[in-house]
Design an enzyme around this catalytic site. Structure first.
Site, PDB file in Angstrom:
ATOM      1  CG  HIS A 199      -1.969  -1.007   1.264  1.00  0.00           C
ATOM      2  ND1 HIS A 199      -3.290  -0.738   0.978  1.00  0.00           N
ATOM      3  CD2 HIS A 199      -1.921  -2.339   1.529  1.00  0.00           C
ATOM      4  CE1 HIS A 199      -4.012  -1.845   1.075  1.00  0.00           C
ATOM      5  NE2 HIS A 199      -3.196  -2.840   1.407  1.00  0.00           N
ATOM      6  CD  GLU A 215      -0.573   2.129   4.360  1.00  0.00           C
ATOM      7  OE1 GLU A 215      -0.298   2.655   3.254  1.00  0.00           O
ATOM      8  OE2 GLU A 215      -1.736   1.871   4.709  1.00  0.00           O
TER       9      GLU A 215
END
Length: 264
Positions: free
Chosen positions: A143, A225
């Protein structure tokens, strides 16, 4: 000279010759190849590129509730984007394909939770089930964050104890994988570890119990992330294919480090 009787001559010859020598033993066979050791199967790694390109056009489908490990969550979300419109789903898919190439070159079997960037879903519970059913050595969800514009850095999310307790068996191994990925991604990309999150285990490492993919995991699982798309500097990096290759190398290096200590 008198001749000996024939019978006496034959007897004398037999007595002198003795028993016939035994045939020599056959030499041992040399140079035979030893039996080949069984080759262990290639480890399976599941790469989960977050979101999907068709999610925004199907809000009812992606908003449908699905099991999340003791509660329910929406099937999926649309993800974030840079201010210039480069979407997280496209970034995640591109990086996942690059990681897959690197891992496959090293003999790893790679499975992706989606194989294009135009579909809808799959739902978060289905993504977790795919990794579980594959018996993956590790699952990595890729992500990029949509944090405030001043926030910088990347972080790795590891599973905490799910509300239903179902992921208890993989918490320790997931922690090892998270730390391997944390170190390798920073080394490859030069990004700092994020400090803008609350409840950090350490800079760049957080633990969550609200993510379906981690709660439903029955195989070691982590979520990356890989920077903040709303930060102008990091957005510029993510839109650069050369930097995305460095990001992929960081993920592959982290996965490889984990496999080296956790597979035969």
């Amino acid at each position: 000279m008198r001749r000996l009787p024939v019978l006496l001559l034959v007897a004398a010859l037999c007595a002198c010759s003795g028993p016939a020598p035994a045939a020599p033993a056959a030499p041992p066979v040399s140079g035979a190849a030893p039996a080949a050791a069984p080759v262990p199967p290639a480890p399976v790694v599941v790469l989960d590129p977050g979101h999907n390109g068709g999610n925004a056009a199907h809000p009812e489908q992606i908003a449908a509730p699905v099991p999340a490990g003791g509660f329910e969550k929406p099937c999926n979300t649309t993800g974030t984007a840079t201010d210039d419109g480069y979407p997280e789903h496209a970034y995640a898919f591109d990086v996942a394909l690059r990681v897959a190439d690197l891992l496959r070159a090293g003999g790893v079997t790679v499975v992706l939770t989606r194989t294009d960037d135009t579909g809808v879903g799959p739902c978060v519970d289905a993504r977790a089930a795919l990794a579980n059913d594959a018996g993956a050595a590790l699952a990595v969800s890729i992500h990029a964050d949509g944090a405030p514009t001043t926030a910088t850095g990347y972080h790795v999310v590891e599973p905490g104890p799910a509300p239903d307790g179902g992921n208890a068996a993989v918490l320790d191994a997931s922690d090892v994988a998270a730390r391997d990925l944390l170190a390798a991604f920073g080394a490859a990309t030069g990004l700092p570890r994020a400090t803008y999150l609350g409840d950090l285990v350490e800079p760049g490492l957080t633990r969550r119990t609200d993510l379906a993919g981690l709660n439903l995991a029955r195989t070691p699982s982590v979520l990356l992330e890989s920077g903040n798309m709303r930060n102008a500097g990091e957005a510029a990096l993510m839109t650069d294919p050369a930097w995305r290759q460095r990001a992929a190398q960081g993920v592959a290096d982290g996965v490889t480090a984990f496999l080296a200590r956790n597979t035969p």
